[in-house]
Structures are given as structure tokens and as C-alpha cells.
Design an enzyme around this catalytic site. Structure first.
Site, short mmCIF file in Angstrom:
data_model
loop_
_atom_site.label_atom_id
_atom_site.label_comp_id
_atom_site.label_asym_id
_atom_site.label_seq_id
_atom_site.Cartn_x
_atom_site.Cartn_y
_atom_site.Cartn_z
N HIS A 39 72.82 79.95 8.14
CA HIS A 39 73.98 79.70 7.29
C HIS A 39 73.63 79.78 5.79
O HIS A 39 74.26 79.12 4.97
CB HIS A 39 74.64 78.35 7.63
N GLY A 133 74.71 85.09 20.69
CA GLY A 133 74.17 84.92 19.34
C GLY A 133 73.36 86.13 18.89
O GLY A 133 72.61 86.06 17.92
N LEU A 134 73.48 87.26 19.60
CA LEU A 134 72.75 88.48 19.20
C LEU A 134 73.66 89.46 18.48
O LEU A 134 73.31 90.60 18.24
CB LEU A 134 72.11 89.15 20.42
N ASP A 181 74.59 89.66 9.84
CA ASP A 181 74.63 90.44 11.08
C ASP A 181 74.77 91.93 10.80
O ASP A 181 74.04 92.76 11.34
CB ASP A 181 75.81 89.99 11.96
N TYR A 230 82.46 76.95 12.85
CA TYR A 230 81.80 77.82 11.86
C TYR A 230 82.57 77.77 10.54
O TYR A 230 82.00 77.56 9.47
CB TYR A 230 81.72 79.27 12.39
C1 GLA Z 1 76.75 84.07 12.31
C2 GLA Z 1 77.41 84.78 11.13
C3 GLA Z 1 76.38 85.12 10.06
C4 GLA Z 1 75.58 83.89 9.65
C5 GLA Z 1 75.06 83.15 10.90
C6 GLA Z 1 74.42 81.82 10.57
O1 GLA Z 1 75.85 84.92 12.95
O2 GLA Z 1 78.05 85.94 11.57
O3 GLA Z 1 77.01 85.70 8.94
O4 GLA Z 1 76.34 83.03 8.84
O5 GLA Z 1 76.09 82.90 11.85
O6 GLA Z 1 73.30 82.00 9.79
#
Ligand code: GLA
Length: 395
Positions: A39, A133-134, A181, A230
Site C-alpha cells: 500500500h 493476489g497475483l 500491478d 481497500y
Molecule cells: C493491490 C493494488 C495495488 C497496491 C496493492 C497493495 O494489488 O492493486 O495498486 O495498492 O494492492 O500494495
């Protein structure tokens, strides 16, 4: 079906099975590991990620009429089709929600000077586990954008490609994510991490030692309110920056935070402490990697997880148990949740003496407590988003 890898010939055949003709172009964009820097991206801080050797393929061909026909078979291998009139930017829901990523890309292309195809057939296929989370969403955004742009014979530099993906996500899908990402998926390089300075949108590569491995333990769990959580963390971070009198949290210091913390709500202080801690850890990790101090890097990863657990409160019992079990095993340098959190996956950074037998034992131990084994993947770092194949008339 999650094949280890699809060949372009297999993708071409899948497309032909669905649409009855060959695609004009096939593109690929990788998923990503969030290595360190949780984050930090939307707070203007630095982050380290790695593109991986799994991702999303898009096969694409223009149509003579004005229909956008989009198919995806990446959820449990079941084909799902969305057929809309061209330029009908209506947000899809339920089973069809995956189509919001290509639709979001189409909706922002003109703002970046690229044209939108009038009619097309589109197929997305993936070997990324969804919801782990990928970042399958960034991968489909980038593979789609590349296909829409490259089919017109134009080139798109990776920093613009990343921004197109992020705009699609922020403006159409309405997730206030940062650039992590999409930036990592665009700039990935084998045997390297991607380091992003998110304040200036600057990207560079940091070499990885050759004798480390990435392991992913995907819990298949996801908090029901993950998008809202989030967005909630995002707004707490904004609130912290405002109370600190800075434009983004990355502009603040621990000293400034200490000076005003009594005036701030406790959760907001904790979110800010996490982000400032993560920024410091990313910087230290880059210096440690340059010295080859891998055990130190591993400790920073684990410290990041502990901070998620206690300060950012975006971990879960499943993720905590995996980290607790992993970090006591010889050969594991460190472990942490990877990505937004509130479920998803744990990343472990390991040496060569941690192999499938050890990984499996962690999975079995986990299943005794949670009733199901996590999905375990050993991943390699890989190259960023690219065009794989063009029909001869496009060359
Ligand atoms: C998700 C969001 C990213 C980032 C992460 C946490 O993957 O898409 O932009 O904020 O969470 O680091």
C-alpha cells in the site's frame, strides 16, 4: 484449466474454436508478485514487484460490424461471452464482471491518443489463479490494451501501457489502486525485480540473486468486503496525509507523525506508520540486494507482514498461520502477504534447500487448521507484457 503454459498455437486454436476464424494478434501480460512495499504505491512511495511466468493471453481480430464480442475461459475453464454494441460502455456484473477490464481499457484509450476498434472478436485465457493476489486484473488490462493498440500497427511504450491499465481500473472499474500491478506487468524482466518510484512514475530493474525462489501459498480466501476495505484504507491514508499537511504520505517523516499523532484517530496513525515503515523497508531492501544480503531482505519481508498484521490490519488468520509456519523453516528467508491483503496469498522467499516436500508439509499443516490445502505455486520472475504473434498482414 490452469495449464503451466499455453503455446500461441493453442491460443490460436481456441480462438478459432470460438469465433470460426484465426486471430489477427495474440498478446500476453504477466501477473505479478508484490515483493515488498505494501500500500505504498497510491501514497507516492516506492515498491518492488516481480512479473511472473504466468499471466493472461488475449487473442483478437477486428470484425466488419460494430459488435464487441468478448469471451474468456479463465474462470474454471468455462467459456463466458459478453456481446455488446461498440461504444456501449455499460459496467458488467456477476459472471460477466471480467469484461469490465477490456471495456475499461477501451473507455480510456482515446485519452491516450489511441483509437478504439469499431468491432472485434476477443478471447482471454489465463493460467493465473484468480483472486490469489497475483493480479489477474492488471494482466488482462495490459494484454487487452496491447492487442487493441498493436492491431492498428502502433506501438505503446510500457509506461503508457501501465497508465492505461491503471486508468481503466481507477476510472471504469472504480478501484482506487496505484500503479504497482500494471507497472510491474508492463516492465517485468526475468531475474529482476521492478522498482517503481510511484511519485514520479519511474521504473527501474533491480537484479535478483539467481539462487532464490519464490513460492506462493494461495489460501483461496477473500474477505467478502475486500474492495470496500481497500478503498477504506486508501481514504485513511489520504486522511493521514491531510492531517500531516503533506500531499502524499511519502512526503511525511516518522518525526512529523510523532508530533501530531495525539490529534489523529488511532487507526489513521497505524495506517500511516505502516506506510512509512514499508517505504523505509523497500529502500533498505534495495541496498541489501545490491550487497547480496538475502537473509536481511527476507527479514524485511517478514517485518512487512508483521506490520500488515498489527498496523495496517489487512492480514487474516489464514495468511498469518502460513507466515508463522514458513518463517521457522530453515531455507525460508522471509514470508509476507502479497498484494492488497484481506485474504489472497502469501509469498515466501527461499533458498535452494526449501523444495516441494517442505512446501507440501506447510500445506498439510495448514489444512489441519483450515480444512483445505492452499494452492502452492513455485514461480519464476518473467518478462513484461508483449505481443506474441501478429497475422502476416500486420507485420
Ligand atoms: C493491490 C493494488 C495495488 C497496491 C496493492 C497493495 O494489488 O492493486 O495498486 O495498492 O494492492 O500494495
Amino acid at each position: 484449466m490452469l495449464l503451466d503454459n499455453w503455446t500461441t498455437e493453442q491460443i490460436r486454436r481456441k480462438f478459432a474454436d470460438v469465433f470460426g476464424h484465426a486471430p489477427e494478434i495474440i498478446t500476453f501480460a504477466p501477473g505479478r508478485i508484490e515483493f515488498l512495499g505494501n500500500h505504498t504505491d497510491y501514497n507516492g512511495g516506492p515498491v518492488l514487484g516481480a512479473a511472473i511466468n504466468r499471466g493472461v493471453w488475449v487473442a483478437f481480430a477486428r470484425r466488419a460490424d460494430s459488435r464487441w464480442r468478448m469471451a474468456s475461459d479463465y474462470r474454471q475453464g468455462v467459456l463466458h461471452t459478453v456481446d455488446v454494441a461498440a461504444y456501449e460502455f455499460v459496467k458488467q456484473c456477476g459472471e460477466a464482471a471480467w469484461a469490465n477490464y477490456p471495456l475499461g481499457v477501451l473507455s480510456v484509450l482515446p485519452a491516450y491518443g489511441y483509437s478504439v476498434p469499431d468491432g472485434f472478436n476477443f478471447l482471454a485465457t489465463s493460467n493465473l489463479p484468480v483472486g490469489s493476489g497475483l493480479s489477474s486484473s492488471a494482466a488482462i488490462e495490459l494484454a487487452s490494451a496491447l492487442a487493441f493498440i498493436a492491431v492498428t500497427g502502433r506501438h505503446c511504450p510500457p509506461d503508457i501501457l501501465a497508465q492505461i491499465g491503471r486508468s481503466a481500473e481507477n476510472d471504469f472499474v472504480k478501484v482506487p489502486c496505484g500503479i504497482l500491478d500494471q507497472g510491474v506487468s508492463a516492465f517485468g524482466r526475468s531475474n529482476h525485480l521492478v522498482h517503481i518510484d510511484c511519485r514520479h512514475n519511474q521504473f527501474e530493474h533491480v537484479r535478483l540473486p539467481t539462487d532464490v525462489n519464490f513460492w506462493i501459498f494461495n489460501t483461496h480466501t477473500k474477505h467478502a468486503l475486500v474492495d470496500g476495505l481497500y478503498a477504506g484504507r486508501h481514504s485513511e491514508c489520504r486522511q493521514a496525509a491531510t492531517l500531516l499537511g503533506v500531499a502524499t504520505l511519502a512526503d511525511a517523516t516518522f518525526g512529523q507523525l510523532e508530533a501530531v499523532r495525539s490529534l489523529m484517530p488511532e487507526p489513521v496513525v497505524k495506517r500511516a506508520l505502516h506506510v512509512l515503515g514499508e517505504i523505509a523497508r523497500v529502500r533498505e531492501a534495495i541496498a541489501s540486494l545490491a550487497e547480496g544480503a538475502v537473509p536481511r531482505v527476507g527479514k524485511l519481508l517478514t517485518a512487512s507482514h508483521r506490520s500488515s498484521q498489527k498496523l495496517f490490519e489487512n492480514s487474516s488468520p489464514e495468511l498469518n498461520m502460513l507466515v508463522d509456519s514458513l518463517v521457522v523453516i530453515p531455507g525460508v528467508y522471509g514470508a509476507r502477504l502479497t498484494g492488497g491483503g484481506f485474504g489472497g496469498a502469501v509469498l515466501a522467499l527461499t533458498g535452494q534447500d526449501f523444495q516441494a516436500v517442505e512446501a507440501r508439509a506447510v500445506g498439510v499443516h495448514y489444512s489441519h487448521r483450515f480444512g483445505a490445502e492452499p494452492q502452492i505455486l513455485q514461480l519464476r520472475s518473467g518478462e513484461g507484457a508483449r505481443v506474441l504473434n501478429k497475422a502476416t498482414h500486420l507485420r
